[in-house]
Design a protein around this motif. Structure first.
Motif, PDB file in Angstrom:
ATOM      1  N   ARG A  61       3.365  50.524  13.981  1.00  0.00           N
ATOM      2  CA  ARG A  61       3.190  49.076  14.094  1.00  0.00           C
ATOM      3  C   ARG A  61       4.425  48.380  14.656  1.00  0.00           C
ATOM      4  O   ARG A  61       4.350  47.411  15.385  1.00  0.00           O
ATOM      5  N   ARG A 109      -4.289  45.423  19.810  1.00  0.00           N
ATOM      6  CA  ARG A 109      -3.610  46.338  18.891  1.00  0.00           C
ATOM      7  C   ARG A 109      -3.285  45.638  17.587  1.00  0.00           C
ATOM      8  O   ARG A 109      -3.486  46.180  16.516  1.00  0.00           O
ATOM      9  N   LYS A 110      -2.785  44.395  17.679  1.00  0.00           N
ATOM     10  CA  LYS A 110      -2.281  43.757  16.466  1.00  0.00           C
ATOM     11  C   LYS A 110      -3.350  42.892  15.800  1.00  0.00           C
ATOM     12  O   LYS A 110      -3.539  42.952  14.598  1.00  0.00           O
ATOM     13  N   GLU A 111      -4.055  42.093  16.598  1.00  0.00           N
ATOM     14  CA  GLU A 111      -5.040  41.193  16.004  1.00  0.00           C
ATOM     15  C   GLU A 111      -6.327  41.942  15.672  1.00  0.00           C
ATOM     16  O   GLU A 111      -6.867  41.802  14.592  1.00  0.00           O
ATOM     17  N   GLU A 126      -6.630  45.265  15.738  1.00  0.00           N
ATOM     18  CA  GLU A 126      -6.272  46.553  15.135  1.00  0.00           C
ATOM     19  C   GLU A 126      -6.993  47.734  15.776  1.00  0.00           C
ATOM     20  O   GLU A 126      -7.500  48.623  15.080  1.00  0.00           O
ATOM     21  N   TRP A 127      -7.071  47.719  17.092  1.00  0.00           N
ATOM     22  CA  TRP A 127      -7.627  48.869  17.801  1.00  0.00           C
ATOM     23  C   TRP A 127      -6.679  50.043  17.703  1.00  0.00           C
ATOM     24  O   TRP A 127      -5.472  49.863  17.526  1.00  0.00           O
ATOM     25  N   PRO A 128      -7.212  51.286  17.872  1.00  0.00           N
ATOM     26  CA  PRO A 128      -6.295  52.432  17.941  1.00  0.00           C
ATOM     27  C   PRO A 128      -5.450  52.379  19.217  1.00  0.00           C
ATOM     28  O   PRO A 128      -5.832  51.726  20.196  1.00  0.00           O
ATOM     29  N   PRO A 144       3.747  44.771  19.329  1.00  0.00           N
ATOM     30  CA  PRO A 144       3.731  46.172  18.881  1.00  0.00           C
ATOM     31  C   PRO A 144       4.154  47.124  19.998  1.00  0.00           C
ATOM     32  O   PRO A 144       3.921  46.837  21.171  1.00  0.00           O
ATOM     33  N   TYR A 204      -1.341  43.150  22.859  1.00  0.00           N
ATOM     34  CA  TYR A 204      -1.000  42.511  21.583  1.00  0.00           C
ATOM     35  C   TYR A 204      -2.263  42.141  20.820  1.00  0.00           C
ATOM     36  O   TYR A 204      -2.419  42.466  19.637  1.00  0.00           O
ATOM     37  N   TRP A 243       2.379  55.276  18.074  1.00  0.00           N
ATOM     38  CA  TRP A 243       1.427  55.299  16.969  1.00  0.00           C
ATOM     39  C   TRP A 243       1.950  54.566  15.741  1.00  0.00           C
ATOM     40  O   TRP A 243       1.700  54.957  14.620  1.00  0.00           O
TER      41      TRP A 243
END
Lengths: 689, 254, 260
Positions: free
Chosen positions: A129, A53-55, A57-59, A123, A50, A127
């Motif tokens: 959000r 990916r979300k905070e 924003e890594w791929p 998320p 989380y 691929w």
């Protein structure tokens, strides 16, 4: 045809169950641990994913690899190195209690590390959000979203991979050998340490994968939602007999399908449906545990080389000299009296209230002494039984206007009756299975019965007045304190008498050897049902008192099943047979978080009142959050349970034994200075001439 | 037939297709010392389990003391007068030797229930202690009475199992390899104890044992099991010289 | 002077607070058969465990083929050529007969042809071949010992530590086991045999070591044992000597019960 469609709709959910269940089976097969903390491990990876990916924003791939393939195996490795490698020869009960402690501690540690704010809309592992940003097949009436596709694909890969691992690889063979006996495996030339590490890393990866995949099913990330889902998935685990990966997979799918079919066919508005749908997995789990053939006959494999380890201390050290027993009793009474006087005169409303709640809880803790400590049955539903006592009390008092004290008695009887009904089928199960069956019962109770108005009174809890006994109005907390103390003492006396009497002796015999107990004529099932019933009655008593204390019978406030698990961890780590442990752990449960709260709030408060404080003090005050209190307390409760394997008799009991032995040795040395030192066992006081 | 204390007829037991016992009939008379021998896997322990109620035979009847016991569970058979010891020693954890005997005595007398526990505390009475002391003395265990069972050697542990069985005042004692794992000295000690139990107290004994000299010294009658079937039965010396028995069990070496 | 395949050099060992061995020195030369005898609790099984690395010595050292392995993990001993058939159950009950053998063959160093090894094992022990897919836990006590020995015969280790192999076996099966041990010795593997039944052990052994209360009290050829053989098996009578190895003997006795 309608039915078939419902069934297909159940498959994605089925895969979720299957994924969790298969991971549990893997852990059990490769480590012998029935790992309840699996949910905690899953939670950590879900948080990491989380955050990345979300905070940040890594791929997708980077976030997935770090959370599932780096963080998760490291956790597994850590658990194996610092904990489970010392438990390889321990019994399944010790392992279960340890995993219970971890279940409580791990999520709180994660909250300390990553912050305890709410994490909304986790998320998916895809691929996109949000799960509904990608649907497949497009435009069809029945579509799968991104999360579901990811879950189905992963589950299939995992199941096929594990089947191959166990059927035809060297590592799989070694894992199975090591879990049966690490030492015997070493004698065959296998490096057990490495195999065991690999097993934990692998199972931890699966936990992480499951956590990341399942998180999007919930509106926000919460460890206890994950755990509840895990318990639901247990039905599939039991379906597979805790060993077969393909059967477990089938069980998970069937469970999902069954749930979907029921949801589609049952009327949507009946109370039964609303209760049954979410609780279906627990009902299935409960029934499977009772009726699945072959489950009862699977005996625990004992490591034939376990005796290489030093023998553990015997669980009970009897034969303390009389003078020790007497002075301990006097000491206990004096301490209790002083504590009572201090509470009466010195404590303010807040602390007095907490002390009372703690003492009330110690009654429920004593029910655990009877069922866990004396009966050797790890019951995970004492909170539910306490709730039953509270509800019965509240209903009787509200309906008939009977005195509250009468309501208490009714509560005891109703809880005991339910306990007896539950005990008859359940006591026939062995260790882990009994624990699971009681856990299933607790969840069934929570999801089916608690919402019913004839049980709990519905959405608004029924209020319970404080009783008036003669001239004493117990709405004054200080009078209530005395009443509670009397109740605690009465319960303690009953428990002590049972423990030292025939009932306790029979139960102790049964704890180590069922067959030997039967061979001298002890009826094991009967003795266990009796113990379970008494414990249920005591829990009902504790629940009733808690309702009186709070002024209402509230399931949410007093008895959620997860809180019940914390109680078990706390008591078992303090000493499952000891009255002091019950009282202290009850008090501890309420007082310790409150104390920590004051402690953590202190720097902030101090900075506020001293504006010219140096900046480093202010920065410390900024870092330390009062919200840590609950986390730190739970972590310590959890870690307490982890020590169980080392001190099965409990830390308080171990301390007491150690100091009593030291005292006895000193006195004996003085009395018999001329006699040469004996090599005899600890504290036996020598042999009779 | 009717004067037998224990009488088993046609006991058959199968596990997953493997026949463990095939129509085994066996009798033990009051006060006699009988033994069952046979190679590993011959079904001796299964036979014991079927006789004491730990397992249900697929076919066959067991009568004890003149009444059928087929429907009785192990605990009930124990109260009817069957007591046993175990091949894998089964002592109670966290209890002293004396505690073992008191528990067994309580199980027999049914003294002390819930109410008695709560009201009186059910402390050991002097009669109970006397009865236990008698048994301890018989087996020479007086010195060990206060010791925790975990600290005993295997030899002493086996004697404690025997003592626990004796407190139940059985009519018939089932002993599953009482000399297994014992050295020569401990085996002798056990043999003497068993002899006293049978001769002085008139308790019948049914013994499973691999130690042929010990069996020879103690048993009056032997039954031999091989692949789940009874291949010989009769007076000890007669059976041991039987050719079939020599081939199946002794291998001619003893 | 030959390098002994196993040498214990002034070894002490203990289970937690219980000391079990006191300054024991012992050597086994390549191809030699040594019988280790003594009463229950004298420390025989403890020596066997020290010899295979299961129990690290508290002081002193253990040398395998001249290399000091004291304190190393047991699998290093196994790879160095020490095979240990521990007292009681020495097979994996939850694995099949084939898997039990495969586990050992695949872990052996240097790498071996597992398929050929399996064929050899089943040729040597046709009984095991008949049961190759059966779980080892369902074998009879005698068959389990044979399974443990099959591994040894195929891998030809430098030394076999055989701990109470006859425990709980019928006389005819015991005789079988000792016939196989004879073959193991004839194949050039050294033997360290722990045994309760003196006659079997002495018939096989080149040398006898007598243990009493954790100390070596005799070390020499069987002929010189003489009258000692009747007295060495008497244990120390003191009730204060508790030896946890006795519990191991208990476990051992248990395993056959499962099979019958």
């Amino acid at each position: 045809m309608q039915l078939l469609e419902y069934a297909i709709r159940g498959i994605p959910t089925g895969c979720v169950f299957a994924l969790l269940a298969v991971g549990l089976v893997l852990t059990y097969k490769t480590s012998g641990v029935f790992n309840l903390a699996y949910a905690g491990q899953a939670y950590v990876s879900a948080i990491v994913y989380y955050e990345l990916r979300k905070e940040l924003e890594w791929p997708l791939v980077a976030a997935g690899v770090v959370s599932i393939l780096v963080v998760a195996p490291l956790i597994g490795l850590l658990l194996e190195r610092v904990l489970f490698r010392y438990l390889r020869s321990a019994g399944s009960m010790a392992k279960l209690v340890t995993s219970l402690g971890l279940l409580i501690a791990i999520p709180e540690i994660a909250k300390l590390v990553f912050g305890s704010e709410t994490r909304k809309n986790p998320p998916p592992l895809w691929w996109v959000r949000r799960t509904d940003e990608w649907l497949w097949p497009e435009g069809a009436t029945f579509v799968l979203d991104a999360g579901q596709v990811a879950t189905i694909v992963s589950t299939l890969v995992v199941v096929v991979g594990l089947v191959i691992l166990f059927r035809s690889t060297n590592l799989g063979l070694r894992m199975r050998a090591v879990v049966e006996s690490p030492r015997l495996a070493e004698l065959s030339g296998v490096d057990s340490e490495r195999v065991s590490m690999a097993a934990w890393m692998l199972s931890s990866v699966l936990a992480g994968l499951a956590g990341v995949l399942i998180a999007p099913l919930f509106a926000s990330l919460n460890p206890f939602d994950l755990f509840t889902l895990l318990v639901a998935a247990l039905a599939a685990t039991v379906f597979g007999g805790l060993s077969s990966i393909p059967l477990t997979f089938v069980g998970g799918i069937l469970l999902g399908v069954l749930q979907a079919v029921l949801a589609g066919t049952l009327p949507t508005d009946s109370v039964l449906t609303n209760g049954l749908r979410p609780s279906l997995p627990f009902v299935v789990l409960f029934l499977l545990l009772l009726f699945r053939p072959g489950l009862r006959s699977t005996r625990e494999l004992v490591d034939p080389l376990a005796t290489v380890d030093a023998p553990p201390p015997p669980p009970v050290v009897r034969a303390r000299p009389q003078w020790v027993a007497t002075s301990a009793r006097v000491f206990g009474v004096v301490v209790s009296l002083v504590a009572l006087l201090v509470s009466w005169f010195a404590l303010d409303q807040y602390w007095l209230g907490l002390a009372i709640s703690g003492l009330v809880l110690s009654v429920t803790m004593m029910s655990l002494i009877v069922v866990v400590g004396m009966g050797g049955m790890l019951s995970l539903c004492q909170a539910a039984l306490a709730a039953i006592g509270a509800f019965a009390l509240a209903q009787v008092v509200e309906a008939s206007g009977a005195p509250v004290v009468v309501g208490l008695v009714v509560g005891i009887l109703v809880a005991a009756a339910v306990g007896a009904l539950l005990a008859v089928p359940v006591v026939r199960l062995d260790g882990v299975y009994l624990a699971l069956a009681t856990l299933a019962f607790a969840l069934m109770f929570q999801s089916i019965f608690v919402p019913l108005s004839w049980v709990s009174g519905g959405a608004v809890p029924i209020s319970v007045p404080r009783p008036v006994i003669g001239p004493l109005d117990l709405s004054d907390d200080r009078y209530f304190l005395v009443f509670v103390v009397v109740c605690v003492i009465a319960t303690a006396l009953v428990v002590i008498r049972l423990r030292e009497g025939t009932t306790g002796r029979f139960l102790q015999a049964l704890q180590t050897s069922d067959v030997a107990a039967a061979s001298i004529g002890i009826d094991g099932p009967r003795a266990r049902v009796v113990a379970f019933t008494i414990a249920a009655g005591i829990a009902g008593f504790g629940g009733g008192l808690a309702a009186i204390d709070l002024g209402q019978a509230s399931y949410e406030a007093s008895f959620p099943y997860i809180i019940g698990l914390v109680w078990v961890a706390l008591l078992v780590s303090a000493g499952a047979r000891s009255i002091q442990a019950a009282v202290l752990s009850g008090l501890f449960f309420f007082l310790f978080p409150a104390l920590l709260d004051k402690l953590f709030a202190f720097p902030g408060n101090w900075v506020e009142t001293n504006p010219d404080a140096p900046s480093w003090v202010a920065s410390i005050a900024d870092t330390i959050q009062p919200t840590w209190a609950q986390s730190v307390a739970f972590i310590l409760f959890g870690i307490g349970a982890i020590t169980y394997a080392k001190h099965p008799e409990g830390s308080i009991e171990a301390q007491t034994t150690a100091s009593v032995n030291a005292l006895v040795r000193r006195v004996e040395a003085r009395n018999a200075a001329r006699e040469p030192a004996r090599v005899g066992g600890p504290g036996t006081g020598g042999t009779t001439p | 037939m009717s004067d037998a204390l224990l009488s088993a007829t046609g006991v058959t037991k199968r596990y997953a297709g493997i026949v463990a016992l095939q129509g085994v009939s066996l009798q033990v008379h009051a006060g006699e010392f009988a033994a069952v021998i046979g190679p590993n896997g011959a079904g001796k322990s299964t036979l014991f389990d079927c006789l004491t109620g730990v397992q249900r035979p697929d076919r066959g009847q067991v009568t004890f003391d003149g009444r059928p016991v087929d429907s009785l569970k192990p605990a009930a058979r124990a109260r009817a007068g069957m007591a046993r010891t175990f091949q894998r020693i089964e002592l109670f954890g966290g209890m002293t030797v004396l505690d073992h005997l008191i528990v067994a005595d309580r199980a027999r007398t049914r003294r002390g229930g819930l109410l008695a526990d709560v009201l009186t505390g059910s402390h050991p009475s002097s009669e109970e202690l006397d009865r236990c002391a008698t048994v301890l003395e018989l087996l020479g265990l007086e010195e060990w009475a206060e010791r925790p069972a975990e600290s005993l050697s295997l030899g002493k542990g086996r004697l404690v199992e025997l003592a626990r069985a004796l407190v139940c005042e059985p009519k018939l004692l089932f002993l599953d390899e009482p000399s297994s794992g014992l050295d020569r000295h401990e085996t002798d000690e056990m043999g003497h104890a068993l002899q006293r139990v049978q001769r002085e107290h008139g308790i019948a004994i049914l013994l499973i044992e691999h130690d042929v000299p010990l069996v020879q010294r103690l048993a009056e009658r032997i039954s031999v099991l091989d692949y789940g079937e009874l291949i010989a039965s009769g007076p000890t010396e007669e059976v041991l010289s039987n050719q079939k028995v020599r081939v199946a069990y002794l291998g001619g070496s003893t | 002077m030959t390098v002994p395949v196993l040498e214990l050099d002034h070894v002490d060992a203990a289970y937690g607070p219980f000391r079990a061995l006191f300054d024991v020195s012992l050597r086994v030369d390549p191809g030699e058969a040594v019988a280790l005898v003594g009463a229950n609790g004298a420390g025989k099984s403890t020596i066997a465990r020290v010899a295979s690395g299961l129990l690290p010595p508290t002081s002193g050292s253990v040398l395998v083929d001249g290399a000091d392995l004291s304190g190393q993990a047991p699998f290093r001993y196994a790879r160095a050529g020490i095979a240990h058939a521990p007292e009681g159950r020495s097979t994996f009950a939850s694995l099949t007969v084939t898997e039990n053998l495969e586990l050992a063959f695949r872990s052996a160093r240097p790498k071996r042809d597992v398929a050929a090894d399996l064929t050899e094992a089943f040729t040597l022990f046709p009984k095991l071949g008949e049961r190759r897919e059966q779980l080892a836990g369902t074998l009879s006590g005698g068959e389990q010992r044979m399974l443990a020995l099959a591994r040894v015969l195929v891998l030809r280790p430098r030394l076999l530590v055989a701990d109470e192999l006859s425990l709980g076996l019928a006389p005819i099966v015991t005789a079988d086991v000792y016939r196989v041990l004879g073959r193991v010795r004839d194949a050039g593997t050294a033997l360290l045999v722990v045994e309760q039944h003196l006659d079997h052990a002495l018939a096989l052994a080149d040398r006898v070591v007598v243990l009493q209360q954790g100390e070596v009290t005799f070390d020499g050829p069987p002929e010189q044992l003489g009258d000692l053989s009747t007295t060495v098996l008497l244990p120390a009578g003191s009730p204060s000597r508790a030896d946890p190895t006795d519990a191991a003997a208990t476990d051992a006795a248990a395993t056959d019960g499962g099979a019958t």
